[in-house]
Design a protein around this motif. Structure first.
Motif, PDB file in Angstrom:
ATOM      1  N   GLU A  50      26.713   5.805 -30.401  1.00  0.00           N
ATOM      2  CA  GLU A  50      26.968   4.396 -30.062  1.00  0.00           C
ATOM      3  C   GLU A  50      25.847   3.494 -30.560  1.00  0.00           C
ATOM      4  O   GLU A  50      26.095   2.413 -31.094  1.00  0.00           O
ATOM      5  CB  GLU A  50      27.138   4.228 -28.558  1.00  0.00           C
ATOM      6  N   VAL A  51      24.599   3.920 -30.369  1.00  0.00           N
ATOM      7  CA  VAL A  51      23.455   3.117 -30.812  1.00  0.00           C
ATOM      8  C   VAL A  51      23.457   2.997 -32.335  1.00  0.00           C
ATOM      9  O   VAL A  51      23.262   1.912 -32.884  1.00  0.00           O
ATOM     10  CB  VAL A  51      22.123   3.721 -30.300  1.00  0.00           C
ATOM     11  N   PHE A  52      23.730   4.112 -33.024  1.00  0.00           N
ATOM     12  CA  PHE A  52      23.741   4.070 -34.488  1.00  0.00           C
ATOM     13  C   PHE A  52      24.916   3.250 -35.013  1.00  0.00           C
ATOM     14  O   PHE A  52      24.772   2.526 -35.999  1.00  0.00           O
ATOM     15  CB  PHE A  52      23.750   5.485 -35.062  1.00  0.00           C
ATOM     16  N   ILE A  53      26.057   3.337 -34.365  1.00  0.00           N
ATOM     17  CA  ILE A  53      27.224   2.541 -34.782  1.00  0.00           C
ATOM     18  C   ILE A  53      26.944   1.061 -34.593  1.00  0.00           C
ATOM     19  O   ILE A  53      27.226   0.242 -35.473  1.00  0.00           O
ATOM     20  CB  ILE A  53      28.488   2.983 -34.013  1.00  0.00           C
ATOM     21  N   ALA A  54      26.361   0.697 -33.440  1.00  0.00           N
ATOM     22  CA  ALA A  54      26.038  -0.715 -33.183  1.00  0.00           C
ATOM     23  C   ALA A  54      25.021  -1.228 -34.201  1.00  0.00           C
ATOM     24  O   ALA A  54      25.148  -2.345 -34.714  1.00  0.00           O
ATOM     25  CB  ALA A  54      25.509  -0.882 -31.765  1.00  0.00           C
ATOM     26  N   THR A  55      24.028  -0.407 -34.510  1.00  0.00           N
ATOM     27  CA  THR A  55      23.032  -0.804 -35.509  1.00  0.00           C
ATOM     28  C   THR A  55      23.677  -0.953 -36.882  1.00  0.00           C
ATOM     29  O   THR A  55      23.393  -1.902 -37.614  1.00  0.00           O
ATOM     30  CB  THR A  55      21.890   0.236 -35.562  1.00  0.00           C
ATOM     31  N   LEU A  89      41.713 -13.301 -31.042  1.00  0.00           N
ATOM     32  CA  LEU A  89      40.442 -13.978 -30.791  1.00  0.00           C
ATOM     33  C   LEU A  89      39.734 -13.414 -29.568  1.00  0.00           C
ATOM     34  O   LEU A  89      38.501 -13.319 -29.550  1.00  0.00           O
ATOM     35  CB  LEU A  89      40.666 -15.480 -30.588  1.00  0.00           C
ATOM     36  N   ALA A  90      40.490 -13.044 -28.533  1.00  0.00           N
ATOM     37  CA  ALA A  90      39.881 -12.499 -27.327  1.00  0.00           C
ATOM     38  C   ALA A  90      39.124 -11.218 -27.646  1.00  0.00           C
ATOM     39  O   ALA A  90      38.010 -11.001 -27.157  1.00  0.00           O
ATOM     40  CB  ALA A  90      40.943 -12.248 -26.261  1.00  0.00           C
ATOM     41  N   ALA A  91      39.713 -10.369 -28.481  1.00  0.00           N
ATOM     42  CA  ALA A  91      39.059  -9.112 -28.857  1.00  0.00           C
ATOM     43  C   ALA A  91      37.797  -9.377 -29.676  1.00  0.00           C
ATOM     44  O   ALA A  91      36.770  -8.721 -29.480  1.00  0.00           O
ATOM     45  CB  ALA A  91      40.029  -8.226 -29.626  1.00  0.00           C
ATOM     46  N   VAL A  92      37.857 -10.340 -30.586  1.00  0.00           N
ATOM     47  CA  VAL A  92      36.687 -10.660 -31.409  1.00  0.00           C
ATOM     48  C   VAL A  92      35.566 -11.207 -30.534  1.00  0.00           C
ATOM     49  O   VAL A  92      34.405 -10.794 -30.654  1.00  0.00           O
ATOM     50  CB  VAL A  92      37.051 -11.659 -32.536  1.00  0.00           C
ATOM     51  N   ALA A  93      35.893 -12.113 -29.628  1.00  0.00           N
ATOM     52  CA  ALA A  93      34.882 -12.685 -28.732  1.00  0.00           C
ATOM     53  C   ALA A  93      34.257 -11.602 -27.856  1.00  0.00           C
ATOM     54  O   ALA A  93      33.034 -11.569 -27.662  1.00  0.00           O
ATOM     55  CB  ALA A  93      35.499 -13.785 -27.870  1.00  0.00           C
ATOM     56  N   ALA A  94      35.078 -10.710 -27.313  1.00  0.00           N
ATOM     57  CA  ALA A  94      34.565  -9.632 -26.465  1.00  0.00           C
ATOM     58  C   ALA A  94      33.671  -8.689 -27.262  1.00  0.00           C
ATOM     59  O   ALA A  94      32.615  -8.258 -26.768  1.00  0.00           O
ATOM     60  CB  ALA A  94      35.726  -8.871 -25.832  1.00  0.00           C
ATOM     61  N   GLU A  95      34.059  -8.376 -28.489  1.00  0.00           N
ATOM     62  CA  GLU A  95      33.252  -7.493 -29.337  1.00  0.00           C
ATOM     63  C   GLU A  95      31.890  -8.120 -29.631  1.00  0.00           C
ATOM     64  O   GLU A  95      30.857  -7.462 -29.530  1.00  0.00           O
ATOM     65  CB  GLU A  95      34.005  -7.216 -30.636  1.00  0.00           C
ATOM     66  N   VAL A  96      31.895  -9.399 -29.981  1.00  0.00           N
ATOM     67  CA  VAL A  96      30.637 -10.095 -30.259  1.00  0.00           C
ATOM     68  C   VAL A  96      29.767 -10.114 -29.001  1.00  0.00           C
ATOM     69  O   VAL A  96      28.560  -9.844 -29.058  1.00  0.00           O
ATOM     70  CB  VAL A  96      30.902 -11.529 -30.770  1.00  0.00           C
ATOM     71  N   ALA A  97      30.385 -10.419 -27.862  1.00  0.00           N
ATOM     72  CA  ALA A  97      29.626 -10.466 -26.606  1.00  0.00           C
ATOM     73  C   ALA A  97      28.986  -9.111 -26.306  1.00  0.00           C
ATOM     74  O   ALA A  97      27.825  -9.039 -25.898  1.00  0.00           O
ATOM     75  CB  ALA A  97      30.537 -10.911 -25.464  1.00  0.00           C
ATOM     76  N   MET A 128      35.187 -15.914 -37.772  1.00  0.00           N
ATOM     77  CA  MET A 128      35.371 -16.101 -36.326  1.00  0.00           C
ATOM     78  C   MET A 128      34.260 -15.369 -35.569  1.00  0.00           C
ATOM     79  O   MET A 128      33.714 -15.894 -34.597  1.00  0.00           O
ATOM     80  CB  MET A 128      36.754 -15.624 -35.875  1.00  0.00           C
ATOM     81  N   ALA A 129      33.900 -14.169 -36.015  1.00  0.00           N
ATOM     82  CA  ALA A 129      32.800 -13.441 -35.377  1.00  0.00           C
ATOM     83  C   ALA A 129      31.497 -14.224 -35.531  1.00  0.00           C
ATOM     84  O   ALA A 129      30.691 -14.299 -34.592  1.00  0.00           O
ATOM     85  CB  ALA A 129      32.673 -12.050 -35.981  1.00  0.00           C
ATOM     86  N   ALA A 131      31.241 -17.502 -35.795  1.00  0.00           N
ATOM     87  CA  ALA A 131      31.314 -18.651 -34.884  1.00  0.00           C
ATOM     88  C   ALA A 131      31.041 -18.217 -33.446  1.00  0.00           C
ATOM     89  O   ALA A 131      30.267 -18.867 -32.717  1.00  0.00           O
ATOM     90  CB  ALA A 131      32.683 -19.327 -34.988  1.00  0.00           C
ATOM     91  N   PHE A 132      31.672 -17.107 -33.015  1.00  0.00           N
ATOM     92  CA  PHE A 132      31.442 -16.630 -31.647  1.00  0.00           C
ATOM     93  C   PHE A 132      29.992 -16.190 -31.451  1.00  0.00           C
ATOM     94  O   PHE A 132      29.425 -16.376 -30.374  1.00  0.00           O
ATOM     95  CB  PHE A 132      32.402 -15.489 -31.296  1.00  0.00           C
ATOM     96  N   THR A 133      29.388 -15.605 -32.469  1.00  0.00           N
ATOM     97  CA  THR A 133      27.981 -15.209 -32.366  1.00  0.00           C
ATOM     98  C   THR A 133      27.110 -16.435 -32.128  1.00  0.00           C
ATOM     99  O   THR A 133      26.203 -16.410 -31.289  1.00  0.00           O
ATOM    100  CB  THR A 133      27.530 -14.452 -33.637  1.00  0.00           C
ATOM    101  N   ASN A 134      27.385 -17.506 -32.847  1.00  0.00           N
ATOM    102  CA  ASN A 134      26.629 -18.750 -32.642  1.00  0.00           C
ATOM    103  C   ASN A 134      26.834 -19.293 -31.236  1.00  0.00           C
ATOM    104  O   ASN A 134      25.877 -19.664 -30.553  1.00  0.00           O
ATOM    105  CB  ASN A 134      27.049 -19.814 -33.662  1.00  0.00           C
ATOM    106  N   ILE A 135      28.085 -19.354 -30.795  1.00  0.00           N
ATOM    107  CA  ILE A 135      28.395 -19.943 -29.489  1.00  0.00           C
ATOM    108  C   ILE A 135      27.786 -19.110 -28.361  1.00  0.00           C
ATOM    109  O   ILE A 135      27.116 -19.643 -27.464  1.00  0.00           O
ATOM    110  CB  ILE A 135      29.925 -20.075 -29.311  1.00  0.00           C
ATOM    111  N   ILE A 136      28.014 -17.800 -28.396  1.00  0.00           N
ATOM    112  CA  ILE A 136      27.510 -16.935 -27.320  1.00  0.00           C
ATOM    113  C   ILE A 136      25.988 -16.838 -27.387  1.00  0.00           C
ATOM    114  O   ILE A 136      25.315 -16.842 -26.354  1.00  0.00           O
ATOM    115  CB  ILE A 136      28.196 -15.552 -27.385  1.00  0.00           C
TER     116      ILE A 136
END
Length: 158
Positions: A50-55, A89-97, A128-129, A131-136
């Motif tokens: 998980e850590v390597f995938i996130a990185t 969009l909900a999935a993209v926002a949740a993933e970014v969060a 979109m990711a 934009a959500f990264t900026n907002i969050i």
């Protein structure tokens, strides 16, 4: 001559704005990668897939930003290469969060991701990711320690 001067000034303003935006965009994945690497070295994070995938995801974001820089002339002309596809969009926002969650934890800010309906749109997933990264990310920056940020979404009639 005045029209030419105005056009040059507008082009320069767009270029400066783009450079500022790209610098802002580079900070988040770099901070995340740095945090994961420091956590691995210090033994805070176990060396899990998980850590390597996130990185790896954050490295992919950096690669996308580098590609954006190489397409600078197209962006300045107002014709960025967008790749439209159906997405939630909900999935993209949740993933970014979720990617930003370690930064929330480091700052002591609670991050809540509400159950959301599917928010289907036709859009460029990377943009979109971004934009959500900026907002969050801004929500994190402006929320004091002990505060909370909640990610929610809803469908409206229009």
């Amino acid at each position: 001559m005045n029209t030419l001067a105005q056009t040059l000034e507008e082009t320069e303003q767009r270029r400066l704005r783009l450079i500022s935006d790209v610098a802002h965009e580079l900070r988040t994945p770099l901070a995340t990668i740095k945090g994961y690497m420091e956590g691995l070295v210090d033994g805070v994070f176990p060396a899990t897939d998980e850590v390597f995938i996130a990185t790896g995801r954050e490295a992919a974001r950096l690669e996308r930003l580098a590609t954006d820089l190489s397409e600078l002339s197209r962006v300045e002309e107002g014709a960025p290469g967008l790749r439209f596809a159906p997405l939630d969009l909900a999935a993209v926002a949740a993933e970014v969060a979720e990617h930003l969650r370690p930064q929330f934890e480091d700052k002591g800010v609670t991050l809540r991701i509400a159950d959301q309906p599917t928010l289907r749109v036709l859009a460029d997933r990377d943009r979109m990711a971004q934009a959500f990264t900026n907002i969050i990310g801004n929500a994190l920056s402006y929320t004091p320690q002990g505060g909370a940020v909640e990610i929610t979404g809803r469908v409206t009639a229009d």
